[in-house]
Design a protein around this motif. Structure first.
Motif, PDB file in Angstrom:
ATOM      1  N   SER B  99       0.787  -1.194  -0.088  1.00  0.00           N
ATOM      2  CA  SER B  99       0.100   0.098   0.145  1.00  0.00           C
ATOM      3  C   SER B  99       0.864   1.368   0.011  1.00  0.00           C
ATOM      4  O   SER B  99       1.476   1.868   1.281  1.00  0.00           O
ATOM      5  N   ILE B 100       1.047   1.690  -1.150  1.00  0.00           N
ATOM      6  CA  ILE B 100       1.749   2.951  -1.395  1.00  0.00           C
ATOM      7  C   ILE B 100       1.161   4.363  -0.420  1.00  0.00           C
ATOM      8  O   ILE B 100       2.078   4.824   0.151  1.00  0.00           O
ATOM      9  N   GLU B 101       0.180   4.320  -0.725  1.00  0.00           N
ATOM     10  CA  GLU B 101      -0.633   5.651   0.097  1.00  0.00           C
ATOM     11  C   GLU B 101      -0.170   5.204   1.904  1.00  0.00           C
ATOM     12  O   GLU B 101      -0.060   6.329   2.441  1.00  0.00           O
ATOM     13  N   ASP B 102      -0.139   4.248   2.190  1.00  0.00           N
ATOM     14  CA  ASP B 102       0.117   3.884   3.738  1.00  0.00           C
ATOM     15  C   ASP B 102       1.633   3.790   4.176  1.00  0.00           C
ATOM     16  O   ASP B 102       2.029   3.476   5.103  1.00  0.00           O
ATOM     17  N   ARG B 103       2.367   3.724   2.979  1.00  0.00           N
ATOM     18  CA  ARG B 103       3.905   3.523   2.885  1.00  0.00           C
ATOM     19  C   ARG B 103       4.201   2.100   3.540  1.00  0.00           C
ATOM     20  O   ARG B 103       5.066   1.999   4.517  1.00  0.00           O
ATOM     21  N   PHE B 125       8.785   3.619  -5.704  1.00  0.00           N
ATOM     22  CA  PHE B 125       9.008   3.497  -3.947  1.00  0.00           C
ATOM     23  C   PHE B 125      10.168   2.409  -4.005  1.00  0.00           C
ATOM     24  O   PHE B 125      10.491   1.548  -4.919  1.00  0.00           O
ATOM     25  N   LYS B 210       7.959  -0.358   6.666  1.00  0.00           N
ATOM     26  CA  LYS B 210       7.757   1.041   5.901  1.00  0.00           C
ATOM     27  C   LYS B 210       8.532   1.075   4.622  1.00  0.00           C
ATOM     28  O   LYS B 210       9.701   0.386   4.602  1.00  0.00           O
ATOM     29  N   ASN B 212       9.958   3.640   1.204  1.00  0.00           N
ATOM     30  CA  ASN B 212      10.142   5.094   1.103  1.00  0.00           C
ATOM     31  C   ASN B 212      10.128   5.423  -0.465  1.00  0.00           C
ATOM     32  O   ASN B 212      10.286   4.501  -1.359  1.00  0.00           O
ATOM     33  N   PRO B 213       9.820   6.656  -0.798  1.00  0.00           N
ATOM     34  CA  PRO B 213       9.723   7.025  -2.401  1.00  0.00           C
ATOM     35  C   PRO B 213      11.262   7.160  -2.722  1.00  0.00           C
ATOM     36  O   PRO B 213      12.065   7.451  -1.982  1.00  0.00           O
TER      37      PRO B 213
END
Lengths: 459, 459
Positions: B99-103, B125, B210, B212-213
């Motif tokens: 989930s990119i939005e939730d990192r 990411f 977690k 990161n971009p």
């Protein structure tokens, strides 16, 4: 309090480091939470060896010992709920070493966060966790509670910066954990077991922190929204955009209204406001990031979008955000500031849920917080002398925790468990995890004398 | 191996997930270290429940269980030194959620680091720890060893990215730790107690990371130096300059010579080479950083300073660095790759000390590593079938560890303790810390069945 015991304590710390004065003890009954309980005495320690002797004595006499920094904790971790002795660490307040080339600072636990910041600033470095209490809270307290703040999304929390500790164990033994090296995987991570343990596993007497160069450029922008869906969508799109803002803050309708009632800031009365800061070394870098954010704002039906063009405008925006807690605290005689945290895709649901809880129990709840890491601060406003309001507050808190856990979240993003959230620990943690935490506490502190009664560790 | 026991294991995992085949067992005797010991059997697990049943059986029958990912560990943590069962987790290899939005990414332990990287790349990411073994090592292994790599100085190690775990405890109970929220201070940090515990406290069956971009711009430069003082000064001045390079790598004289003997890279034969990468979102940002670095290079009497202007040049520079380990491994029949880590101001002393040790014991040691976080890799080259060389190697290793600890460093920045460094644990950790680690092991695993014999936990 037994005179022989008093003498034994004075023999360890000296007369000037001991008090049974009632005025002192009333102060030591409280922290920044709604809890209070009077200790038998309070003791200042000046060395790890003194603390070791105190712990040995406390074990022998079975006296509870509650370590304390500045007492700014919001969950009651510094309240001596089983009485006994408060161990005040604020006189262990020396910065022992700063080595910029090694990216580290070694400090005693009583150093104020802001004091370290002031020492690092001329060298272009900073200690990123940036807790809101930083002007008064101690670094030992920051470690004990794993303090976080505005910059959490980009820079993490205290845990990410603790390289090593000196700790006095509950049985009085002195131990070093971790390393002065930036990286170590030598043995179990004892260091992080103490970070966030709220003074229940040991007394931290020295801390080695990693420090960071301070970014030299920032850009700041805000947007206001008429509904929470748009706000939530904007947050999600920022997280997806490939930039991590150094701050991504949210203010809810009730918070904005309260700020307007109590300041001259004249914010628009909308459903939510987002405040974003991007940082870097160059203006081009921060502009690149903030333009992405502005584009996302524009695409989500904002009432208004604004980029701060001057230093004064930046200050104004942050003044609004930073006034939230004090302003809200003035509206009713009492407030509880919660800090539930959810995955960022659930922020809009959490905000809506908080509004529902507020309506259901007919009690005002204003929300603000760190949207960038999902950490929201619903602040419940009530009168602690009105039993009806107290009951409403209690129900609202339970509903709030159930809501957050239901959204894959946690009870607390930065304020800790202490006394306030202890009854809700089993909502979040499974029985095996609860058992392991209690087993760890028993292993470190078999007589349960170090900060007893906290974190649901006795259940 | 007892037939009833074999049947009991097969009943849990199925016939296809069990082997006593001698060829398999020879493979499972080894990892990437010099240690080996044959297990009685090897078992693939596919679910946490199977592992729970295996652990219950192992407790009942007192059989050692050694969890294993890809077996790329350099310190022997996956070698079943007490025989028993190898628990191969490589078939638990599903990415459960991104989930990119939730990192965040949720994965099973057998997912290869590079597989997650490939899944994240199209979304812009990445998962920053970047271990050198990333093309083959598993994420479960990365967690068990707290893997780090080239980007440690700027981005930290695996520990900094683990939000939560599902773990099977040695007694077979299944536990969840941590949270899917970015921040949580709810109870003790059980999560990080497992990170780096080398499979001695529990079997990790699910990981929430977690993410990161990924930075979108980089600049790369190198400098060569004729002496170690200048090299050390350049490193210290970079650390002091206010930028944190995304990579700051060092190659020593012997490493450079070996690369030249084995490749067409034609590096200058100097005392040391520094290779720096700066990253960010914009070219201006990375140029700003790299110009600072170039200025520092020029001020410290370099033989040569070079900025990579094209993608091909960048590739060439990194090819040199990345060839170091394989090239050095080819020179002699055996090598030991150490990973002592010191505060950055001690890097030059460490390098000089390594040269002294090499001379004193008349054994080649080539050094390269991560200067940005003080993590150096002295690689000792010898012949394991020559007892004289083996003895020299042993003496050199002890001297190396004493040197690093004397410089305020640690035995291991990223490879872990396992078997190789277990005899040296007490050099680094005080008796109280050793006692606490052993107490933790006993508390979690009273029968000492989970990866026994590692990390000096039985002393």
């Amino acid at each position: 309090m037994d005179e022989k015991l008093e003498q034994a304590i004075v023999d360890i710390v000296g007369k000037d480091n001991f008090t049974r004065n009632i005025i002192d003890l009333v102060s030591y009954s409280c922290d920044a939470s709604e809890h209070s309980h009077r200790p038998l005495c309070a003791v200042f320690a000046e060395t790890a060896e003194q603390i070791a002797d105190i712990m040995k004595l406390a074990n022998l006499e079975k006296i509870p010992v509650t370590p304390r920094g500045a007492g700014t904790g919001l969950s009651g971790m510094a309240v001596p709920i089983r009485s006994g002795m408060v161990l005040d660490l604020s006189r262990m307040n020396r910065i022992l070493k700063i080595s910029i080339e090694d990216r580290l600072a070694v400090v005693q636990p009583g150093v104020i966060y802001a004091t370290l910041e002031k020492a690092l600033a001329p060298k272009g470095f900073f200690f990123p966790p940036d807790p809101a209490s930083g002007k008064v809270s101690t670094l030992g307290g920051n470690v004990a509670t794993n303090a976080g703040g505005l910059k959490g999304a980009k820079y993490g929390t205290t845990r990410d910066y603790v390289l090593g500790l000196q700790v006095v164990l509950p049985d009085g033994r002195i131990m070093r954990t971790g390393s002065k090296a930036m990286k170590s995987v030598s043995g179990y991570d004892l260091t992080r077991l103490f970070v966030g343990s709220e003074g229940t596993l040991g007394v931290v007497t020295e801390i080695t922190f990693k420090i960071n160069p301070r970014p030299t450029a920032t850009s700041t922008a805000l947007a206001t929204f008429d509904n929470l869906e748009d706000t939530g969508n904007a947050i999600n799109q920022i997280m997806h955009s490939g930039v991590i803002p150094s701050a991504l803050e949210i203010l809810g309708r009730e918070t904005i209204a309260a700020i307007n009632q109590n300041t001259d800031l004249n914010l628009p009365e909308v459903e939510a406001m987002l405040l974003v800061e991007a940082d870097g070394y160059t203006r081009g870098e921060t502009e690149f990031q903030i333009q992405k954010v502005l584009g996302i704002f524009e695409a989500n039906h904002p009432r208004e979008v604004k980029q701060a063009k001057t230093e004064a405008e930046v200050k104004n925006l942050w003044a609004a955000r930073k006034s939230a807690y004090p302003v809200l605290s003035r509206i009713k005689p009492s407030t509880v500031l919660e800090d539930v945290t959810v995955p960022m895709t659930h922020i809009a649901e959490l905000l809506k849920g908080v509004q529902d809880i507020s309506k259901r129990h007919d009690i005002p709840i204003a929300t603000f917080g760190h949207a960038g890491d999902g950490n929201l601060h619903p602040q419940i406003l009530y009168d602690e002398y009105d039993p009806v309001q107290v009951e409403k507050k209690e129900k609202a808190i339970r509903d709030l925790f159930e809501l957050a856990i239901g959204l894959d979240g946690t009870l607390t993003g930065e304020h800790g468990i202490g006394l306030s959230k202890a009854p809700f620990m089993t909502l979040e943690h499974d029985p095996v995890a609860m058992d392991m935490m209690r087993t760890l506490k028993k292993t470190f502190d078999p007589n349960n004398i170090l900060n007893p009664g906290k974190m649901a560790l006795e259940g």
